[in-house]
Write an enzyme that holds these catalytic residues in place. Sequence first.
Site, PDB file in Angstrom:
ATOM      1  N   ASP A   1      -2.432  -4.918   9.571  1.00 14.58           N
ATOM      2  CA  ASP A   1      -2.277  -4.640   8.147  1.00 14.58           C
ATOM      3  C   ASP A   1      -0.771  -4.484   7.907  1.00 14.58           C
ATOM      4  OD1 ASP A   1      -2.753  -3.694   5.496  1.00 14.58           O
ATOM      5  OD2 ASP A   1      -2.658  -1.629   6.256  1.00 14.58           O
TER       6      ASP A   1
ATOM      7  N   ASP B   1       1.190  -2.766   4.729  1.00 15.26           N
ATOM      8  CA  ASP B   1       1.652  -1.484   4.173  1.00 15.26           C
ATOM      9  C   ASP B   1       0.989  -0.315   4.905  1.00 15.26           C
ATOM     10  OD1 ASP B   1       3.229  -2.789   2.170  1.00 15.26           O
ATOM     11  OD2 ASP B   1       1.406  -3.173   1.044  1.00 15.26           O
TER      12      ASP B   1
ATOM     13  N   GLN C   1      -2.698  -7.672  -1.540  1.00 11.48           N
ATOM     14  CA  GLN C   1      -1.555  -7.515  -2.446  1.00 11.48           C
ATOM     15  C   GLN C   1      -2.025  -7.593  -3.888  1.00 11.48           C
ATOM     16  OE1 GLN C   1       1.567  -6.596  -1.708  1.00 11.48           O
ATOM     17  NE2 GLN C   1       1.006  -6.396   0.452  1.00 11.48           N
TER      18      GLN C   1
HETATM   19 MG   LIG Z   1      -2.352  -0.421   4.549  1.00 15.59          MG
END
Ligand SMILES: [Mg+2]
Length: 175
Positions: free
Chosen positions: A11, A13, A55
């Site tokens: 992943d 972020d 996103q």
């Molecule tokens: Mg994340």
Amino acid sequence: MADQKPALFLDRDGVINVDQGYVARVEDWQWIEGAHECVARFKARGWYVFVVTNQSGIAFDHYTEADMNAVHKHMSQGFAAAGTAVDAIYSCPFHPEGSNPRFRKDSFDRKPKPGMLLQAMAEFPLKREASFLIGDKQTDIDAAHAAGVGGFLFTGGRLDHFAEWALASFEDGSR
Ligand SMILES: [Mg+2]
């Protein structure tokens, strides 16, 4: 057919960079410690490394695909400077309630659904049963399981240390 290799799915972020809400500007990019080393280590042992990132800020018009691409270029340059690279970056700009009609959709790519991981499996000869994902949300783990790979919830600290621990416990068969 090329030799099958395991894959590490990351992943973005909260795993590669600090999650500060929507990260859409290079100035807001802050590396998680050990991210470069993690990618370099898995590449050196012959794994694929993929980034799989929701996103939805694009669907909500917080930023554009071009903004995201600029951030991803920055990320790739960071990996390159450390002498490594990820094999591909998969991103999902869609959200079922997005304000931008172009990106308002219940996408199979949006985690917890497994579309991005399955796309990687279609594009690269990877060894599914030996592959796993590291994410910081349960939706990441759910996407991993839906794609038939292991999932580990990142709990902070250095990413390379966490990934080595995850690999060891995965090989133990405990996940
Ligand atoms: Mg994340």
